[in-house]
Design a protein around this motif. Structure first.
Motif, PDB file in Angstrom:
ATOM      1  N   SER A 204       0.856  -1.160  -0.223  1.00  0.00           N
ATOM      2  CA  SER A 204       0.039  -0.037  -0.096  1.00  0.00           C
ATOM      3  C   SER A 204       0.966   1.430  -0.006  1.00  0.00           C
ATOM      4  CB  SER A 204      -0.881   0.006   1.261  1.00  0.00           C
ATOM      5  OG  SER A 204      -1.602   1.153   1.246  1.00  0.00           O
TER       6      SER A 204
ATOM      7  N   ASP B 131      -0.035   4.542  -0.273  1.00  0.00           N
ATOM      8  CA  ASP B 131      -1.086   5.906  -0.123  1.00  0.00           C
ATOM      9  C   ASP B 131      -0.598   6.349   1.247  1.00  0.00           C
ATOM     10  OD1 ASP B 131      -2.189   3.716   0.787  1.00  0.00           O
ATOM     11  OD2 ASP B 131      -4.242   4.431   1.121  1.00  0.00           O
ATOM     12  N   ILE B 132       0.197   5.678   2.066  1.00  0.00           N
ATOM     13  CA  ILE B 132       0.435   6.043   3.670  1.00  0.00           C
ATOM     14  C   ILE B 132       1.834   5.661   3.771  1.00  0.00           C
ATOM     15  CG2 ILE B 132       0.348   5.940   5.845  1.00  0.00           C
ATOM     16  CD1 ILE B 132      -2.387   7.270   4.621  1.00  0.00           C
TER      17      ILE B 132
ATOM     18  N   LEU C  24       4.620   5.598   6.706  1.00  0.00           N
ATOM     19  CA  LEU C  24       4.950   5.576   7.859  1.00  0.00           C
ATOM     20  C   LEU C  24       6.246   6.241   8.326  1.00  0.00           C
ATOM     21  CD1 LEU C  24       3.858   2.018   8.829  1.00  0.00           C
ATOM     22  CD2 LEU C  24       2.538   4.317   9.365  1.00  0.00           C
TER      23      LEU C  24
ATOM     24  N   TYR D 270      -0.740   5.444  15.356  1.00  0.00           N
ATOM     25  CA  TYR D 270      -0.370   6.389  14.337  1.00  0.00           C
ATOM     26  C   TYR D 270      -1.418   6.100  13.300  1.00  0.00           C
ATOM     27  CZ  TYR D 270       2.102   8.437  10.595  1.00  0.00           C
ATOM     28  OH  TYR D 270       2.545   9.292   9.299  1.00  0.00           O
ATOM     29  N   LEU D 271      -1.596   4.754  12.942  1.00  0.00           N
ATOM     30  CA  LEU D 271      -2.539   4.087  12.109  1.00  0.00           C
ATOM     31  C   LEU D 271      -4.200   4.674  12.497  1.00  0.00           C
ATOM     32  CD1 LEU D 271      -1.557   0.647  11.443  1.00  0.00           C
ATOM     33  CD2 LEU D 271      -1.188   2.421   9.723  1.00  0.00           C
TER      34      LEU D 271
ATOM     35  N   ASP E  12      -4.632   7.574  13.947  1.00  0.00           N
ATOM     36  CA  ASP E  12      -4.738   9.025  13.652  1.00  0.00           C
ATOM     37  C   ASP E  12      -4.794   9.101  12.102  1.00  0.00           C
ATOM     38  OD1 ASP E  12      -4.182   9.669  16.116  1.00  0.00           O
ATOM     39  OD2 ASP E  12      -2.194  10.091  15.896  1.00  0.00           O
ATOM     40  N   ILE E  13      -4.331   8.328  11.252  1.00  0.00           N
ATOM     41  CA  ILE E  13      -4.369   8.434   9.837  1.00  0.00           C
ATOM     42  C   ILE E  13      -5.721   8.123   9.321  1.00  0.00           C
ATOM     43  CG2 ILE E  13      -3.467   7.667   7.645  1.00  0.00           C
ATOM     44  CD1 ILE E  13      -1.463   9.506   9.114  1.00  0.00           C
ATOM     45  N   TYR E  14      -6.212   7.017   9.849  1.00  0.00           N
ATOM     46  CA  TYR E  14      -7.663   6.520   9.247  1.00  0.00           C
ATOM     47  C   TYR E  14      -8.603   6.658  10.204  1.00  0.00           C
ATOM     48  CZ  TYR E  14      -4.574   3.762   5.694  1.00  0.00           C
ATOM     49  OH  TYR E  14      -3.813   3.310   4.835  1.00  0.00           O
ATOM     50  N   HIS E  15      -8.551   7.750  11.028  1.00  0.00           N
ATOM     51  CA  HIS E  15      -9.739   7.853  11.844  1.00  0.00           C
ATOM     52  C   HIS E  15     -10.984   8.163  11.400  1.00  0.00           C
ATOM     53  CE1 HIS E  15      -8.611  11.932  10.772  1.00  0.00           C
ATOM     54  NE2 HIS E  15      -9.714  12.427  11.223  1.00  0.00           N
ATOM     55  N   GLU E  16     -10.942   8.570  10.117  1.00  0.00           N
ATOM     56  CA  GLU E  16     -12.291   8.834   9.159  1.00  0.00           C
ATOM     57  C   GLU E  16     -12.962   7.451   9.024  1.00  0.00           C
ATOM     58  OE1 GLU E  16     -11.435  11.275   6.010  1.00  0.00           O
ATOM     59  OE2 GLU E  16     -11.103  13.146   7.298  1.00  0.00           O
TER      60      GLU E  16
END
Length: 72
Positions: A35, A37-38, A40, A52-53, A55-59
């Motif tokens: 992947s 798209d992100i 780290l 961290y994950l 925070d990034i994917y919270h939506e």
């Protein structure tokens, strides 16, 4: 490879050289796809990855899937 359930999505994280790499994971077949798209941060500690994950994917969080946790 560490595998995390990120709000219902399975993601793998593996240290390769000086970088953390992110993978989409399909279990139980154990299929992994990179992947891109992100990215780290390289200095991220292993015990900080789940946060961290999150925070990034919270939506992607839902009442049915409100958390990020390590599967293996």
């Amino acid at each position: 490879m560490m595998i995390f359930n990120v709000f219902g999505r399975l993601l793998g994280v593996k240290r390769i050289g000086d970088e953390w790499r992110l993978f989409r994971v399909t279990l139980p077949e154990r299929k992994y796809a990179p992947s891109y798209d992100i990215v780290l941060p390289a200095d991220l500690r292993e015990d900080e990855i789940a946060g961290y994950l999150g925070d990034i994917y919270h939506e992607a969080a839902t009442p049915q899937r409100p958390e990020v946790f390590r599967v293996e």
